[in-house]
Design a protein around this motif. Sequence first.
Motif, PDB file in Angstrom:
ATOM      1  N   ALA A 151      23.702 -65.222  29.884  1.00 21.68           N
ATOM      2  CA  ALA A 151      24.948 -65.844  30.369  1.00 21.68           C
ATOM      3  C   ALA A 151      25.695 -65.833  29.215  1.00 21.68           C
ATOM      4  O   ALA A 151      27.143 -65.755  29.160  1.00 21.68           O
ATOM      5  CB  ALA A 151      24.756 -67.117  30.986  1.00 21.68           C
ATOM      6  N   GLY A 152      25.162 -66.104  27.861  1.00 18.36           N
ATOM      7  CA  GLY A 152      26.186 -66.235  26.771  1.00 18.36           C
ATOM      8  C   GLY A 152      26.601 -64.915  26.449  1.00 18.36           C
ATOM      9  O   GLY A 152      27.929 -64.708  25.859  1.00 18.36           O
ATOM     10  N   ALA A 153      25.865 -63.762  26.652  1.00 19.26           N
ATOM     11  CA  ALA A 153      26.488 -62.342  26.452  1.00 19.26           C
ATOM     12  C   ALA A 153      27.583 -61.967  27.328  1.00 19.26           C
ATOM     13  O   ALA A 153      28.677 -61.549  26.679  1.00 19.26           O
ATOM     14  CB  ALA A 153      25.275 -61.464  26.486  1.00 19.26           C
ATOM     15  N   GLU A 154      27.547 -62.399  28.531  1.00 21.41           N
ATOM     16  CA  GLU A 154      28.529 -61.922  29.695  1.00 21.41           C
ATOM     17  C   GLU A 154      29.838 -62.915  29.087  1.00 21.41           C
ATOM     18  O   GLU A 154      31.020 -62.600  29.212  1.00 21.41           O
ATOM     19  CB  GLU A 154      28.011 -62.326  30.981  1.00 21.41           C
ATOM     20  CG  GLU A 154      28.982 -61.977  31.880  1.00 21.41           C
ATOM     21  CD  GLU A 154      27.988 -62.084  33.268  1.00 21.41           C
ATOM     22  OE1 GLU A 154      28.600 -61.203  34.073  1.00 21.41           O
ATOM     23  OE2 GLU A 154      27.129 -62.801  33.238  1.00 21.41           O
ATOM     24  N   ALA A 155      29.513 -64.040  28.588  1.00 19.69           N
ATOM     25  CA  ALA A 155      30.673 -64.754  28.336  1.00 19.69           C
ATOM     26  C   ALA A 155      31.410 -64.387  27.123  1.00 19.69           C
ATOM     27  O   ALA A 155      32.583 -64.238  26.898  1.00 19.69           O
ATOM     28  CB  ALA A 155      30.256 -66.287  27.931  1.00 19.69           C
ATOM     29  N   ASN A 156      30.452 -64.125  26.008  1.00 18.80           N
ATOM     30  CA  ASN A 156      31.224 -63.376  24.781  1.00 18.80           C
ATOM     31  C   ASN A 156      31.916 -62.177  24.940  1.00 18.80           C
ATOM     32  O   ASN A 156      32.940 -61.777  24.427  1.00 18.80           O
ATOM     33  CB  ASN A 156      29.925 -63.138  23.843  1.00 18.80           C
ATOM     34  CG  ASN A 156      29.348 -64.589  23.254  1.00 18.80           C
ATOM     35  OD1 ASN A 156      30.259 -65.401  23.205  1.00 18.80           O
ATOM     36  ND2 ASN A 156      28.340 -64.344  22.849  1.00 18.80           N
ATOM     37  N   LEU A 157      31.511 -61.138  25.768  1.00 16.23           N
ATOM     38  CA  LEU A 157      31.968 -60.010  26.296  1.00 16.23           C
ATOM     39  C   LEU A 157      33.200 -60.124  27.033  1.00 16.23           C
ATOM     40  O   LEU A 157      34.222 -59.714  26.908  1.00 16.23           O
ATOM     41  CB  LEU A 157      30.898 -59.073  27.220  1.00 16.23           C
ATOM     42  CG  LEU A 157      29.921 -58.476  26.313  1.00 16.23           C
ATOM     43  CD1 LEU A 157      28.706 -58.383  27.339  1.00 16.23           C
ATOM     44  CD2 LEU A 157      30.314 -57.461  25.485  1.00 16.23           C
ATOM     45  N   LYS A 158      33.161 -61.162  28.108  1.00 20.13           N
ATOM     46  CA  LYS A 158      34.428 -61.615  28.654  1.00 20.13           C
ATOM     47  C   LYS A 158      35.388 -62.049  27.758  1.00 20.13           C
ATOM     48  O   LYS A 158      36.716 -61.570  27.913  1.00 20.13           O
ATOM     49  CB  LYS A 158      34.411 -62.402  29.811  1.00 20.13           C
ATOM     50  CG  LYS A 158      35.459 -62.835  30.599  1.00 20.13           C
ATOM     51  CD  LYS A 158      35.064 -63.974  31.707  1.00 20.13           C
ATOM     52  CE  LYS A 158      36.457 -64.305  32.466  1.00 20.13           C
ATOM     53  NZ  LYS A 158      35.764 -65.386  33.436  1.00 20.13           N
ATOM     54  N   ALA A 159      35.168 -62.837  26.794  1.00 17.00           N
ATOM     55  CA  ALA A 159      36.166 -63.364  25.728  1.00 17.00           C
ATOM     56  C   ALA A 159      36.821 -62.122  24.814  1.00 17.00           C
ATOM     57  O   ALA A 159      37.854 -62.174  24.638  1.00 17.00           O
ATOM     58  CB  ALA A 159      35.601 -64.224  24.933  1.00 17.00           C
ATOM     59  N   ALA A 160      35.895 -61.113  24.680  1.00 14.42           N
ATOM     60  CA  ALA A 160      36.272 -60.129  23.999  1.00 14.42           C
ATOM     61  C   ALA A 160      37.117 -58.940  24.784  1.00 14.42           C
ATOM     62  O   ALA A 160      37.570 -57.808  24.380  1.00 14.42           O
ATOM     63  CB  ALA A 160      35.195 -59.343  23.057  1.00 14.42           C
ATOM     64  N   GLY A 161      37.226 -59.231  25.973  1.00  7.35           N
ATOM     65  CA  GLY A 161      37.974 -58.356  26.984  1.00  7.35           C
ATOM     66  C   GLY A 161      37.031 -57.240  27.672  1.00  7.35           C
ATOM     67  O   GLY A 161      37.783 -56.200  27.915  1.00  7.35           O
ATOM     68  N   TYR A 162      35.766 -57.307  27.588  1.00  6.66           N
ATOM     69  CA  TYR A 162      34.735 -56.222  28.172  1.00  6.66           C
ATOM     70  C   TYR A 162      34.218 -56.836  29.493  1.00  6.66           C
ATOM     71  O   TYR A 162      33.738 -58.230  29.470  1.00  6.66           O
ATOM     72  CB  TYR A 162      33.892 -55.838  27.184  1.00  6.66           C
ATOM     73  CG  TYR A 162      34.400 -55.192  26.024  1.00  6.66           C
ATOM     74  CD1 TYR A 162      35.330 -53.925  26.270  1.00  6.66           C
ATOM     75  CD2 TYR A 162      34.494 -55.765  24.890  1.00  6.66           C
ATOM     76  CE1 TYR A 162      35.899 -53.496  25.155  1.00  6.66           C
ATOM     77  CE2 TYR A 162      35.245 -55.078  23.595  1.00  6.66           C
ATOM     78  CZ  TYR A 162      35.996 -53.946  23.956  1.00  6.66           C
ATOM     79  OH  TYR A 162      36.475 -53.370  22.659  1.00  6.66           O
ATOM     80  N   ALA A 163      33.572 -56.156  30.478  1.00  3.92           N
ATOM     81  CA  ALA A 163      32.928 -56.612  31.628  1.00  3.92           C
ATOM     82  C   ALA A 163      31.982 -55.397  32.093  1.00  3.92           C
ATOM     83  O   ALA A 163      31.976 -54.859  33.024  1.00  3.92           O
ATOM     84  CB  ALA A 163      33.912 -56.905  32.689  1.00  3.92           C
ATOM     85  N   PRO A 164      30.907 -55.446  30.824  1.00  3.15           N
ATOM     86  CA  PRO A 164      29.851 -54.246  31.515  1.00  3.15           C
ATOM     87  C   PRO A 164      28.954 -54.868  32.786  1.00  3.15           C
ATOM     88  O   PRO A 164      29.069 -56.305  32.864  1.00  3.15           O
ATOM     89  CB  PRO A 164      29.066 -54.154  30.492  1.00  3.15           C
ATOM     90  CG  PRO A 164      29.228 -55.330  29.611  1.00  3.15           C
ATOM     91  CD  PRO A 164      30.713 -55.906  29.956  1.00  3.15           C
ATOM     92  N   ARG A 165      28.062 -54.312  33.267  1.00  4.05           N
ATOM     93  CA  ARG A 165      27.059 -54.880  34.000  1.00  4.05           C
ATOM     94  C   ARG A 165      26.037 -55.630  33.247  1.00  4.05           C
ATOM     95  O   ARG A 165      25.501 -54.800  32.441  1.00  4.05           O
ATOM     96  CB  ARG A 165      26.398 -53.971  35.001  1.00  4.05           C
ATOM     97  CG  ARG A 165      25.145 -54.333  36.117  1.00  4.05           C
ATOM     98  CD  ARG A 165      24.626 -53.442  36.661  1.00  4.05           C
ATOM     99  NE  ARG A 165      25.405 -52.673  37.716  1.00  4.05           N
ATOM    100  CZ  ARG A 165      25.823 -51.337  37.436  1.00  4.05           C
ATOM    101  NH1 ARG A 165      25.500 -50.760  36.328  1.00  4.05           N
ATOM    102  NH2 ARG A 165      26.423 -50.746  38.348  1.00  4.05           N
ATOM    103  N   VAL A 166      25.880 -57.106  33.433  1.00  2.34           N
ATOM    104  CA  VAL A 166      24.807 -57.795  32.670  1.00  2.34           C
ATOM    105  C   VAL A 166      23.757 -58.118  33.661  1.00  2.34           C
ATOM    106  O   VAL A 166      24.056 -58.714  34.694  1.00  2.34           O
ATOM    107  CB  VAL A 166      25.466 -59.012  31.940  1.00  2.34           C
ATOM    108  CG1 VAL A 166      24.454 -59.616  31.220  1.00  2.34           C
ATOM    109  CG2 VAL A 166      26.804 -58.419  31.080  1.00  2.34           C
TER     110      VAL A 166
END
Length: 299
Positions: free
Chosen positions: A59-74
């Motif tokens: 969940a933390g990785a997904e939030a960090n990625l979203k904040a950086a503008g990325y949305a891979p499959r987690v």
Amino acid sequence: MVARMLLLAGLGDRPPGREIAGPRVMEMGAGTGFNAGLLCALLGDRQVTTVELDPVLAAGAEANLKAAGYAPRVVVGDAADGWPSGGPYDAVLATFSVDHVPPVWITQALHGGRIVTPWTSQWCRYGTLALTVGRQGRAEGRFHSFASFMQMTRPRTAGAGPAPGPPAPAIGESAPERSSTTLSPWAVAGGDLDAEFHIGLAVPGASFAWDTSGAHAHTRLEAADTTTGSWATVDYDGRTSDAFTVAQAGPRRLWDEITAEYQGWEQLGRPDIDRYGLSSAGRATTVWVDSPATLVAAR
């Protein structure tokens, strides 16, 4: 270190201003999401699947990625199982070390795909393995002299804290076998990573710890195999460095094995880690020096 792993996977060759078309990557161990973000920048979000065992970290990785503008499959899951629905993959990357290559990483990769993972053994956590996937579940490649990562966590060990070191040797019902050795314990466990890497491959299951408390000897090397209950100690008396006292017990004579494999390493010309390679076919693995004809270990 991260950049070298991406290059070994063949993912660092994008010409400036151009997108790489097609490659799909499965990352094992999302962590903070940093490496997945790099993969997204190289390949695009849709090409990246990252698998994380810990749902909180995921969940933390997904939030960090979203904040950086990325949305891979987690994906929350066990990396040893991979994630077949996102494959087949052109590359499989691990952000933790393994002591064997899970067969599904090979079967979920395309023919010609790359698998890059840090390596570990009970004796030595060191090196990066880069494999090229062949046909019928086969893969082959070489080790490289960098990287030291935490070991892969499995569901049964998640949250259990760091793994304990080798147990202190204890005398069982029968007295240990005593002898002496001219092989210095520092030769096999004193920081020569090439020697320690070889011992880790050739003496599977063996781990070591140093006892400098003075309770038993000036300095003691303790070797143990917790699976079989075998152990060995090598004592330095603080004065004589050309002979050391040895005690061994259990089904395996660990110090005898270690001595034989160290001598074998010397006979091979004291190869460094970059001369080693690994071949995998299903659950059968061989490790070799220079070519598969010079076998070091098989399991």
